[in-house]
Write a protein that holds these residues in place. Structure first.
Motif, PDB file in Angstrom:
ATOM      1  N   SER A   1       0.846  -1.189   0.000  1.00  0.00           N
ATOM      2  CA  SER A   1       0.000   0.000   0.000  1.00  0.00           C
ATOM      3  C   SER A   1       0.882   1.240   0.000  1.00  0.00           C
ATOM      4  CB  SER A   1      -0.907   0.013   1.236  1.00  0.00           C
ATOM      5  OG  SER A   1      -0.141   0.283   2.388  1.00  0.00           O
ATOM      6  N   ARG A   2       0.277   2.383  -0.207  1.00  0.00           N
ATOM      7  CA  ARG A   2       1.054   3.615  -0.227  1.00  0.00           C
ATOM      8  C   ARG A   2       1.638   3.925   1.157  1.00  0.00           C
ATOM      9  NH1 ARG A   2      -2.523   7.953  -2.464  1.00  0.00           N
ATOM     10  NH2 ARG A   2      -0.951   9.444  -1.751  1.00  0.00           N
ATOM     11  N   ARG A   3       0.991   3.412   2.197  1.00  0.00           N
ATOM     12  CA  ARG A   3       1.497   3.661   3.542  1.00  0.00           C
ATOM     13  C   ARG A   3       2.812   2.929   3.795  1.00  0.00           C
ATOM     14  NH1 ARG A   3      -1.421   1.340   6.920  1.00  0.00           N
ATOM     15  NH2 ARG A   3      -2.958   0.392   5.548  1.00  0.00           N
TER      16      ARG A   3
ATOM     17  N   TYR B   1       5.274   2.658   1.639  1.00  0.00           N
ATOM     18  CA  TYR B   1       6.323   3.534   1.121  1.00  0.00           C
ATOM     19  C   TYR B   1       6.432   4.809   1.956  1.00  0.00           C
ATOM     20  CZ  TYR B   1       5.865   0.438  -2.912  1.00  0.00           C
ATOM     21  OH  TYR B   1       5.804  -0.661  -3.727  1.00  0.00           O
TER      22      TYR B   1
ATOM     23  N   ASP C   1      -0.620   8.356  -9.561  1.00  0.00           N
ATOM     24  CA  ASP C   1      -0.309   8.996  -8.284  1.00  0.00           C
ATOM     25  C   ASP C   1       1.078   8.527  -7.855  1.00  0.00           C
ATOM     26  OD1 ASP C   1      -0.058   9.971  -5.755  1.00  0.00           O
ATOM     27  OD2 ASP C   1      -1.949   9.153  -4.994  1.00  0.00           O
TER      28      ASP C   1
ATOM     29  N   GLU D   1       2.701   8.605  -5.223  1.00  0.00           N
ATOM     30  CA  GLU D   1       2.827   8.060  -3.877  1.00  0.00           C
ATOM     31  C   GLU D   1       2.087   6.744  -3.701  1.00  0.00           C
ATOM     32  OE1 GLU D   1       1.602  10.973  -1.078  1.00  0.00           O
ATOM     33  OE2 GLU D   1       3.175  12.407  -1.603  1.00  0.00           O
ATOM     34  N   GLU D   2       1.400   6.296  -4.728  1.00  0.00           N
ATOM     35  CA  GLU D   2       0.623   5.062  -4.634  1.00  0.00           C
ATOM     36  C   GLU D   2       1.489   3.862  -4.995  1.00  0.00           C
ATOM     37  OE1 GLU D   2      -1.553   2.793  -3.477  1.00  0.00           O
ATOM     38  OE2 GLU D   2      -2.903   4.507  -3.659  1.00  0.00           O
ATOM     39  N   GLY D   3       1.135   2.692  -4.494  1.00  0.00           N
ATOM     40  CA  GLY D   3       1.817   1.454  -4.845  1.00  0.00           C
ATOM     41  C   GLY D   3       0.972   0.664  -5.830  1.00  0.00           C
TER      42      GLY D   3
ATOM     43  N   GLY E   1      -5.241   6.343  -0.870  1.00  0.00           N
ATOM     44  CA  GLY E   1      -4.109   5.473  -0.564  1.00  0.00           C
ATOM     45  C   GLY E   1      -4.502   4.125  -0.036  1.00  0.00           C
TER      46      GLY E   1
END
Length: 742
Positions: free
Chosen positions: A175-177, A179, A214, A216-218, A283
């Motif tokens: 998930s983005r969190r 990273y 995005d 910042e997204e995974g 996210g």
């Protein structure tokens, strides 16, 4: 990676939080061993704290810290699984291990390591003896001799040849969190490759076009195949620090595959529902379209060199629910870390705001503006808003005193070990909040007081038992709010102060006249005189004659007061009274001989307007005033400060000192009650007896802030005999009280 120093700093900040949780857990276990209520979660919290510190330290290559944490957590793992019993001796060992772990963290923060410390090797030998594990070498003799703690050098390739007894399929979707917390999947894959042969397949099916991407997204998903002799637990340990930050599925090839995964060769795929655009923006990693069959990574693909900083554990790992599974994501942090200089700058700005508010009020009063006018109402709202901002900003610097109390627990343990005594520390009021500056400057004097309590206050176990006391001494450390201040008390249940010995030593050192008649309180205060010591020989704890006088000066430097009260055979209590903050105080503006001064409102009990018959003269320069059933000495502030001019002294301020004695301060007039910004004198001038600080008034003038305790000490004292004579005088009409007694 440019953010590595910031992540390293964050790691050490999280270590402080984890060490605090560690000490809380150890205290809970100690209570359970002593017969207190059972708390099964305490051991798990301790283990998680040590394991999290070990994990982050491994990412930064802090080998000595990792080695010690590994030995520590081995014992904790056996204890929480019930393989070894919890005893008093084991809890004492765990406390010492916790102290040593704190030293390792401090050393690593300062860029050094404790690898060669004999105390570390001795303690690790004790831990190894308890756990039954072979003692870890203090340092590796060569690269091949390094102990394996599950952390992989960052240069290992993805595929390491090795025999594989089992074949696992792993599906991994970040998930983005993940990273955002500084993690890198490549480091996780390298850790897996260290325990077997790893094949990696990646899918970029969810990668959108550049117009909707995005950064910042995974968007990538991985399907991993691992052949290893290790069990599932070793694989789960690799992913322990990213639980809740990624979707992870681990399946042994011998197990039945999950529904819908029969046609996949590289392992189970992640097949959630399609993502909603709004969810992508937030996210969330819960809803992704199923990727097509992933493409294999070429076996000869060059390895990526990740950074150690990306493996730092997130702060959420210290939470009790952090290991409940990947499906329950931890909530976002409700706190932020702000540099202390920024907070100080904000506090200074608010102080200037308070000063300018007072100046505006002065100008409005001089202009004759009515307070019930529109301007007056607007200023009143502005004043209320300023007060609220000031309170909220001051609360930012306020911190619980708990971390300081936890540090003191270690001081007591070490002092008891050096003196050969048995002692335990009990704390109360750990949630009491005090200004951070006060806490920082309180650590050293409190350390000295506690060492004295163990060395001089407590008796040996044999003497305690002979006196009918428990063999183990008890030292109590408490904090509470009282009259707008924070009062910290250190109490022991020892033998109390030997006043005859104290008096004899004071006479021998020439500190007092042999013919002087001193009360018990005055004898106790001799302990604060420079060069005074009751120790007969120099030790690691005392005997050098530098101690309580330094403690007193340090406490006074932060606007505090210290007093002592002892009962023979029952113990001694040392009380420290401190201001809540060193920035702003509520004060009463008074006039003395034409000078405007400020008295802290927390020291004022009531104000009086005495009649001529209420004042009794004792000698040429001393007076007392009758207040109901008591006689109170009158202190002439004009005389104390040597102010020229005529002083009417029609009003008295009844103040109470820390020793509970009351005095009446004679002033000419009470001008106002106001919040004032404290400006220190010692940094720009020097200490002035009877004056604690200065402030700037609304008209721009400087006013001195009176220290009532020190001011009355400068005045000529009224003897107890003279006060008794005055008290026996015929009663007269009582003085008129301007404000009621508290």
């Amino acid at each position: 990676m440019s953010g590595a120093p910031d992540i390293r700093t964050t790691f050490f900040q999280e270590c402080d939080e984890l060490l605090e949780a560690l000490n809380d857990g150890l205290a809970s276990v100690q209570e359970q061993v002593a017969g207190g209520p059972s708390d099964p979660e305490a051991l798990h919290a301790i283990f998680r704290a040590v394991h999290s510190i070990k994990g982050g330290a491994g990412a930064f290559g802090l080998n000595a810290l990792v080695r010690f944490a590994h030995a520590f957590e081995t014992v904790l793992d056996l204890l929480r699984s019930g393989k070894i019993p919890a005893t008093e001796d084991l809890v004492a060992l765990l406390f010492r291990a916790g102290d040593m772990l704190t030293d390792h963290v401090t050393a690593a923060r300062e860029g050094r390591e404790n690898a060669g410390d004999p105390a570390v090797a001795a303690l690790m030998a004790e831990l190894a003896a308890v756990s039954g594990a072979p003692e870890a070498p203090a340092a590796a003799e060569d690269e091949g001799g390094e102990e394996d703690f599950g952390f992989v050098p960052m240069t290992l390739p993805f595929e390491l040849e090795g025999p594989g007894a089992q074949r696992f399929h792993i599906a991994f979707a970040a998930s983005r969190r993940l990273y955002a917390n500084g993690h890198d999947p490549l480091i996780l894959f390298e850790a897996l490759s260290a325990i077997g042969t790893l094949e990696v397949a990646v899918s970029a099916a969810r990668l959108p076009d550049l117009t909707t991407l995005d950064p910042e997204e995974g968007y990538l998903d991985w399907a991993l195949t691992l052949e290893t002799e290790q069990d599932r637990g070793a694989i789960e340990e690799v992913f322990e620090f990213v639980e809740g930050l990624a979707e992870i599925e681990i399946r042994c090839e011998d197990e039945d595959p999950p529904a819908g995964a029969e046609g996949i060769d590289a392992g189970p795929q992640i097949a959630p529902a399609p993502r909603d655009p709004a969810t992508v923006a937030e996210g969330s990693a819960d809803a992704t379209p199923p990727p097509p069959a992933p493409a294999r990574v070429a076996p000869d693909a060059p390895p990526v060199a990740p950074t150690a900083a990306s493996a730092a554990p997130p702060a959420s790992q210290s939470a009790p629910g952090a290991a409940q599974g990947a499906s329950s994501a931890p909530p976002a942090s409700a706190t932020i870390r702000v540099d202390l200089e920024r907070v100080d700058g904000l506090i200074n700005a608010v102080g200037e705001l308070v000063i300018h508010q007072a100046m505006i009020a002065q100008k409005l009063a001089e202009a004759g503006v009515a307070w019930n006018s529109d301007i007056g109402a607007g200023f009143d709202a502005f004043r209320n808003l300023t007060s609220e901002i000031q309170e909220r900003v001051m609360a930012i610097r306020a911190q619980p005193i708990k971390p300081l109390f936890q540090r003191m627990a270690r001081i007591v343990r070490e002092a008891a070990a050096v003196s050969g005594k048995t002692a335990q520390l009990r704390t109360e009021g750990e949630a009491t909040e005090v200004d951070k500056t006060v806490i920082e400057r309180l650590a050293e004097p409190l350390t000295h007081i506690l060492r004295n309590a163990v060395d001089h206050g407590l008796e040996t176990s044999e003497k305690r038992v002979a006196a009918g006391k428990p063999a183990s001494g008890v030292i109590s450390l408490s904090a509470t709010y009282r009259s707008g201040r924070v009062v910290i008390e250190v109490a022991d249940d020892g033998a109390g102060i030997n006043r005859e010995k104290v008096r004899a030593i004071a006479i021998e050192k020439g500190l007092i006249d042999p013919a002087a008649e001193l009360s018990e309180a005055e004898v106790d205060r001799l302990l604060f005189m420079p060069g005074f010591s009751t120790a007969t020989e120099v030790s690691d704890l005392s005997g050098r004659g530098v101690g309580m006088d330094v403690v007193k000066r340090t406490i006074q430097a932060i606007g505090g007061r210290i007093s002592i009260n002892s009962t023979p055979g029952r113990g001694t209590v040392i009380s420290i009274s401190l201001p809540l903050t060193l920035a702003v105080l509520d004060g009463i503006l008074i006039e003395v001989c034409g000078e405007t001064m400020v008295v802290p409102i927390t020291a004022v009990v009531e104000t009086l307007r005495p009649g001529p018959k209420d004042i009794h003269a004792i000698g040429p320069d001393q007076r007392v005033v009758t207040v109901r059933d008591t006689v109170v000495p009158v202190v002439d502030l004009g005389q104390v400060f040597g102010l020229p001019g005529t002083c009417s002294q029609d009003i008295l301020l009844l103040v109470e000192t820390e020793s509970r004695n009351r005095y009446a301060l004679a002033v000419d007039a009470i001008k106002d009650q106001s919040q004032v910004v404290i400006k220190g004198l010692e940094g720009n001038y020097r200490h002035v007896a009877g004056i604690s600080a200065a402030t700037i008034l609304g008209d721009g003038r400087i006013a001195l802030i009176i220290d009532p305790e020190e001011a009355v000490a400068q005045a000529a004292p009224v003897s107890p005999v003279a006060a008794a004579v005055a008290a026996s005088a015929p009663p007269s009409s009582q003085p008129a009280a301007l404000t009621p007694a508290r």
